[in-house]
Design a protein around this motif. Structure first.
Motif, PDB file in Angstrom:
ATOM      1  N   GLY A  32      36.627  41.545  45.523  1.00  0.00           N
ATOM      2  CA  GLY A  32      36.705  40.114  45.244  1.00  0.00           C
ATOM      3  C   GLY A  32      37.719  39.338  46.072  1.00  0.00           C
ATOM      4  O   GLY A  32      37.804  39.475  47.299  1.00  0.00           O
ATOM      5  N   ILE A  33      38.497  38.508  45.391  1.00  0.00           N
ATOM      6  CA  ILE A  33      39.448  37.613  46.060  1.00  0.00           C
ATOM      7  C   ILE A  33      40.500  38.414  46.817  1.00  0.00           C
ATOM      8  O   ILE A  33      40.841  38.095  47.964  1.00  0.00           O
ATOM      9  CB  ILE A  33      40.099  36.668  45.018  1.00  0.00           C
ATOM     10  N   THR A  93      32.847  38.931  38.260  1.00  0.00           N
ATOM     11  CA  THR A  93      31.991  37.946  37.581  1.00  0.00           C
ATOM     12  C   THR A  93      30.506  38.269  37.775  1.00  0.00           C
ATOM     13  O   THR A  93      29.638  37.487  37.391  1.00  0.00           O
ATOM     14  CB  THR A  93      32.271  36.514  38.099  1.00  0.00           C
ATOM     15  N   GLY A  95      44.857  49.005  44.791  1.00  0.00           N
ATOM     16  CA  GLY A  95      43.803  48.994  43.770  1.00  0.00           C
ATOM     17  C   GLY A  95      43.867  50.323  43.039  1.00  0.00           C
ATOM     18  O   GLY A  95      44.876  51.033  43.127  1.00  0.00           O
ATOM     19  N   ARG A  96      42.801  50.656  42.330  1.00  0.00           N
ATOM     20  CA  ARG A  96      42.755  51.989  41.702  1.00  0.00           C
ATOM     21  C   ARG A  96      41.665  52.846  42.332  1.00  0.00           C
ATOM     22  O   ARG A  96      41.791  54.057  42.415  1.00  0.00           O
ATOM     23  CB  ARG A  96      42.471  51.859  40.199  1.00  0.00           C
ATOM     24  N   ASP A  97      40.602  52.219  42.766  1.00  0.00           N
ATOM     25  CA  ASP A  97      39.414  52.934  43.227  1.00  0.00           C
ATOM     26  C   ASP A  97      39.586  53.350  44.694  1.00  0.00           C
ATOM     27  O   ASP A  97      39.523  52.512  45.605  1.00  0.00           O
ATOM     28  CB  ASP A  97      38.200  52.004  43.065  1.00  0.00           C
ATOM     29  N   GLY A 112      45.112  44.449  43.876  1.00  0.00           N
ATOM     30  CA  GLY A 112      43.692  44.211  43.586  1.00  0.00           C
ATOM     31  C   GLY A 112      42.916  43.862  44.836  1.00  0.00           C
ATOM     32  O   GLY A 112      42.032  43.003  44.802  1.00  0.00           O
ATOM     33  N   ALA A 113      43.222  44.562  45.939  1.00  0.00           N
ATOM     34  CA  ALA A 113      42.592  44.238  47.224  1.00  0.00           C
ATOM     35  C   ALA A 113      41.330  45.058  47.473  1.00  0.00           C
ATOM     36  O   ALA A 113      40.762  44.992  48.559  1.00  0.00           O
ATOM     37  CB  ALA A 113      43.586  44.445  48.365  1.00  0.00           C
ATOM     38  N   THR A 114      40.909  45.820  46.474  1.00  0.00           N
ATOM     39  CA  THR A 114      39.694  46.633  46.664  1.00  0.00           C
ATOM     40  C   THR A 114      38.429  45.850  46.342  1.00  0.00           C
ATOM     41  O   THR A 114      37.325  46.380  46.484  1.00  0.00           O
ATOM     42  CB  THR A 114      39.747  47.897  45.786  1.00  0.00           C
ATOM     43  N   THR A 155      32.622  37.108  42.426  1.00  0.00           N
ATOM     44  CA  THR A 155      33.282  38.383  42.747  1.00  0.00           C
ATOM     45  C   THR A 155      32.625  39.498  41.930  1.00  0.00           C
ATOM     46  O   THR A 155      31.873  39.213  40.980  1.00  0.00           O
ATOM     47  CB  THR A 155      34.779  38.349  42.367  1.00  0.00           C
ATOM     48  N   LEU A 187      48.986  43.361  33.019  1.00  0.00           N
ATOM     49  CA  LEU A 187      48.379  43.220  34.348  1.00  0.00           C
ATOM     50  C   LEU A 187      48.650  41.843  34.956  1.00  0.00           C
ATOM     51  O   LEU A 187      48.989  41.723  36.135  1.00  0.00           O
ATOM     52  CB  LEU A 187      46.867  43.454  34.199  1.00  0.00           C
ATOM     53  N   LEU A 237      48.216  49.135  37.440  1.00  0.00           N
ATOM     54  CA  LEU A 237      49.230  48.108  37.149  1.00  0.00           C
ATOM     55  C   LEU A 237      49.452  47.898  35.652  1.00  0.00           C
ATOM     56  O   LEU A 237      50.358  47.157  35.258  1.00  0.00           O
ATOM     57  CB  LEU A 237      48.851  46.778  37.813  1.00  0.00           C
ATOM     58  N   LYS A 269      48.276  33.952  32.293  1.00  0.00           N
ATOM     59  CA  LYS A 269      48.351  33.293  33.603  1.00  0.00           C
ATOM     60  C   LYS A 269      49.249  32.047  33.546  1.00  0.00           C
ATOM     61  O   LYS A 269      49.883  31.695  34.542  1.00  0.00           O
ATOM     62  CB  LYS A 269      46.946  32.909  34.079  1.00  0.00           C
ATOM     63  N   ALA A 295      45.759  41.088  41.535  1.00  0.00           N
ATOM     64  CA  ALA A 295      45.024  41.885  40.532  1.00  0.00           C
ATOM     65  C   ALA A 295      45.137  41.224  39.164  1.00  0.00           C
ATOM     66  O   ALA A 295      46.201  40.745  38.779  1.00  0.00           O
ATOM     67  CB  ALA A 295      45.577  43.303  40.478  1.00  0.00           C
ATOM     68  N   GLY A 296      44.026  41.191  38.461  1.00  0.00           N
ATOM     69  CA  GLY A 296      44.074  40.563  37.144  1.00  0.00           C
ATOM     70  C   GLY A 296      42.915  41.017  36.281  1.00  0.00           C
ATOM     71  O   GLY A 296      41.931  41.573  36.771  1.00  0.00           O
TER      72      GLY A 296
HETATM   73  P1  NAP Z   1      37.649  41.548  40.426  1.00  0.00           P
HETATM   74  O1  NAP Z   1      36.481  41.312  41.305  1.00  0.00           O
HETATM   75  O2  NAP Z   1      37.423  41.875  38.993  1.00  0.00           O
HETATM   76  O3  NAP Z   1      38.589  42.684  41.054  1.00  0.00           O
HETATM   77  C1  NAP Z   1      39.739  43.054  40.349  1.00  0.00           C
HETATM   78  C2  NAP Z   1      40.714  43.753  41.271  1.00  0.00           C
HETATM   79  O4  NAP Z   1      41.882  44.078  40.501  1.00  0.00           O
HETATM   80  C3  NAP Z   1      40.152  45.039  41.837  1.00  0.00           C
HETATM   81  O5  NAP Z   1      40.663  45.240  43.130  1.00  0.00           O
HETATM   82  C4  NAP Z   1      40.716  46.084  40.877  1.00  0.00           C
HETATM   83  O6  NAP Z   1      40.953  47.313  41.543  1.00  0.00           O
HETATM   84  C5  NAP Z   1      42.062  45.494  40.476  1.00  0.00           C
HETATM   85  N1  NAP Z   1      42.470  45.944  39.166  1.00  0.00           N
HETATM   86  C6  NAP Z   1      41.873  45.690  37.976  1.00  0.00           C
HETATM   87  N2  NAP Z   1      42.531  46.311  36.982  1.00  0.00           N
HETATM   88  C7  NAP Z   1      43.564  46.980  37.553  1.00  0.00           C
HETATM   89  C8  NAP Z   1      44.606  47.815  37.053  1.00  0.00           C
HETATM   90  N3  NAP Z   1      44.721  48.129  35.761  1.00  0.00           N
HETATM   91  N4  NAP Z   1      45.485  48.331  37.936  1.00  0.00           N
HETATM   92  C9  NAP Z   1      45.374  48.067  39.251  1.00  0.00           C
HETATM   93  N5  NAP Z   1      44.423  47.283  39.786  1.00  0.00           N
HETATM   94  C10 NAP Z   1      43.520  46.753  38.944  1.00  0.00           C
HETATM   95  O7  NAP Z   1      38.677  40.315  40.462  1.00  0.00           O
HETATM   96  P2  NAP Z   1      38.493  38.816  41.021  1.00  0.00           P
HETATM   97  O8  NAP Z   1      37.415  38.135  40.261  1.00  0.00           O
HETATM   98  O9  NAP Z   1      38.482  38.824  42.500  1.00  0.00           O
HETATM   99  O10 NAP Z   1      39.869  38.188  40.505  1.00  0.00           O
HETATM  100  C11 NAP Z   1      41.077  38.319  41.249  1.00  0.00           C
HETATM  101  C12 NAP Z   1      42.124  37.410  40.630  1.00  0.00           C
HETATM  102  O11 NAP Z   1      41.642  36.067  40.639  1.00  0.00           O
HETATM  103  C13 NAP Z   1      42.459  37.739  39.174  1.00  0.00           C
HETATM  104  O12 NAP Z   1      43.840  37.629  38.981  1.00  0.00           O
HETATM  105  C14 NAP Z   1      41.704  36.684  38.392  1.00  0.00           C
HETATM  106  O13 NAP Z   1      42.329  36.389  37.180  1.00  0.00           O
HETATM  107  C15 NAP Z   1      41.759  35.508  39.351  1.00  0.00           C
HETATM  108  N6  NAP Z   1      40.668  34.550  39.158  1.00  0.00           N
HETATM  109  C16 NAP Z   1      39.365  34.922  39.313  1.00  0.00           C
HETATM  110  C17 NAP Z   1      38.355  33.982  39.107  1.00  0.00           C
HETATM  111  C18 NAP Z   1      36.887  34.331  39.270  1.00  0.00           C
HETATM  112  O14 NAP Z   1      36.028  33.524  38.856  1.00  0.00           O
HETATM  113  N7  NAP Z   1      36.548  35.474  39.839  1.00  0.00           N
HETATM  114  C19 NAP Z   1      38.681  32.656  38.749  1.00  0.00           C
HETATM  115  C20 NAP Z   1      40.016  32.313  38.602  1.00  0.00           C
HETATM  116  C21 NAP Z   1      41.008  33.273  38.811  1.00  0.00           C
HETATM  117  P3  NAP Z   1      40.127  48.682  41.271  1.00  0.00           P
HETATM  118  O15 NAP Z   1      38.732  48.283  40.874  1.00  0.00           O
HETATM  119  O16 NAP Z   1      40.237  49.426  42.551  1.00  0.00           O
HETATM  120  O17 NAP Z   1      40.866  49.315  40.174  1.00  0.00           O
END
Ligand code: NAP
Length: 244
Positions: free
Chosen positions: A16-17, A188, A36-38, A12-14, A185, A108, A63, A154, A86-87
């Motif tokens: 956010g976090i 959100t 990532g996927r994109d 999930g490096a494409t 991110t 995932l 994933l 989680k 990734a999540g």
């Molecule tokens: P995000 O901005 O939604 O980005 C999600 C990333 O995961 C993207 O790189 C996406 O890649 C990849 N992804 C999603 N579905 C996928 C799949 N089916 N297969 C492969 N890759 C997939 O995420 P984020 O908010 O940065 O969150 C990252 C992690 O932090 C997650 O595990 C989340 O639960 C945790 N977290 C986030 C928050 C928050 O407030 N943001 C708070 C607590 C914990 P593509 O778009 O390229 O497919």
């Protein structure tokens, strides 16, 4: 450049976090596998890292598909640092959670990290070193309504973090987790302003995190700077729990 010579896989490096983690690991000298996927977003992250003098390549995989997870592990080769980032997070009451969304959260957030650790940790053991960081969430340890499957998937990952830490400690592989609070991110982005304000008010600092602030904690746990730390879940929450 304390990570030079090491290879890091960040899922999930494409965005956010995960993107912030990939960039910071590359700054430390690691060669980063950006997952990532994109493909467009993947290419942008790789270009960003390379423009700063780092090394990275993009490997796409869905994933939610176990075969694709195993292909990602095989294509990654020898990995020294694995960041299971990734999540998916869909906040729904139990009565509205479909079978498909149940499976997506477990596949995932829990199964993909499990398959990656099962595939990549043996190589770390053979080489005598490795560091795994799982990205969890505060929601894994707090009881809130509406976050059911997200929290549960989680919480399983946090339990596995401790189990893997015990399983691999004597073989030179450390396993830790970071539990972020609310973070700004792409995931959100669609949150409305009122919800954002309400969430910010639950943190002692009165604001959500930037992805780079969470990434700092992930990179610390991935690095040798945390050489005597394993099996912990590090909260990066702006003091949210301090409010009681
Ligand atoms: P995000 O901005 O939604 O980005 C999600 C990333 O995961 C993207 O790189 C996406 O890649 C990849 N992804 C999603 N579905 C996928 C799949 N089916 N297969 C492969 N890759 C997939 O995420 P984020 O908010 O940065 O969150 C990252 C992690 O932090 C997650 O595990 C989340 O639960 C945790 N977290 C986030 C928050 C928050 O407030 N943001 C708070 C607590 C914990 P593509 O778009 O390229 O497919």
């Amino acid at each position: 450049m304390e990570m030079s010579g090491q290879t890091a896989l960040v899922t999930g490096a494409t965005a956010g976090i995960g993107r912030a983690v990939a960039v910071q690991l590359a700054q430390e000298g690691a060669e980063v596998i950006v997952h990532g996927r994109d493909a467009r977003r993947g290419a942008e992250v790789v270009a960003h890292i390379e423009a700063a003098g780092g090394r990275a390549r993009f490997v796409p995989a869905d994933l939610a598909d176990s075969d694709d997870v195993l292909r990602l592990a095989a294509e990654s080769g020898a990995v020294d640092i694995l960041v299971n980032n990734a999540g998916v997070y869909k906040f729904l009451p139990t009565s509205e959670m479909t079978d498909e969304l149940f499976d997506l959260h477990m596949d995932l957030n829990t199964k993909a990290p499990y398959l990656l650790v099962r595939s990549l940790a043996p190589g770390m053991v053979r080489r005598g070193h490795g560091s795994i960081v799982n990205v969890s969430t505060l929601a894994a340890s707090e009881v809130t309504t509406g976050t059911g499957m997200y929290s549960a998937s989680k919480a399983a990952l946090e339990q596995l973090t401790e189990i893997w830490a015990a399983e691999y400690a004597a073989q030179g592989v450390r396993v830790n987790a970071v539990a972020p609070g609310p973070t700004r991110t792409p995931g959100t982005d669609d949150m409305d302003a009122a919800t954002f304000k309400r969430i910010e008010a639950t943190t002692a600092m009165g604001r959500v995190a930037e992805p780079e602030e969470v990434a700092e904690a992930v990179v610390f746990l991935a690095s040798r700077r945390s050489s005597y730390i394993t099996g912990v879940v590090l909260e990066v929450s702006g003091g949210r729990l301090a409010l009681g």
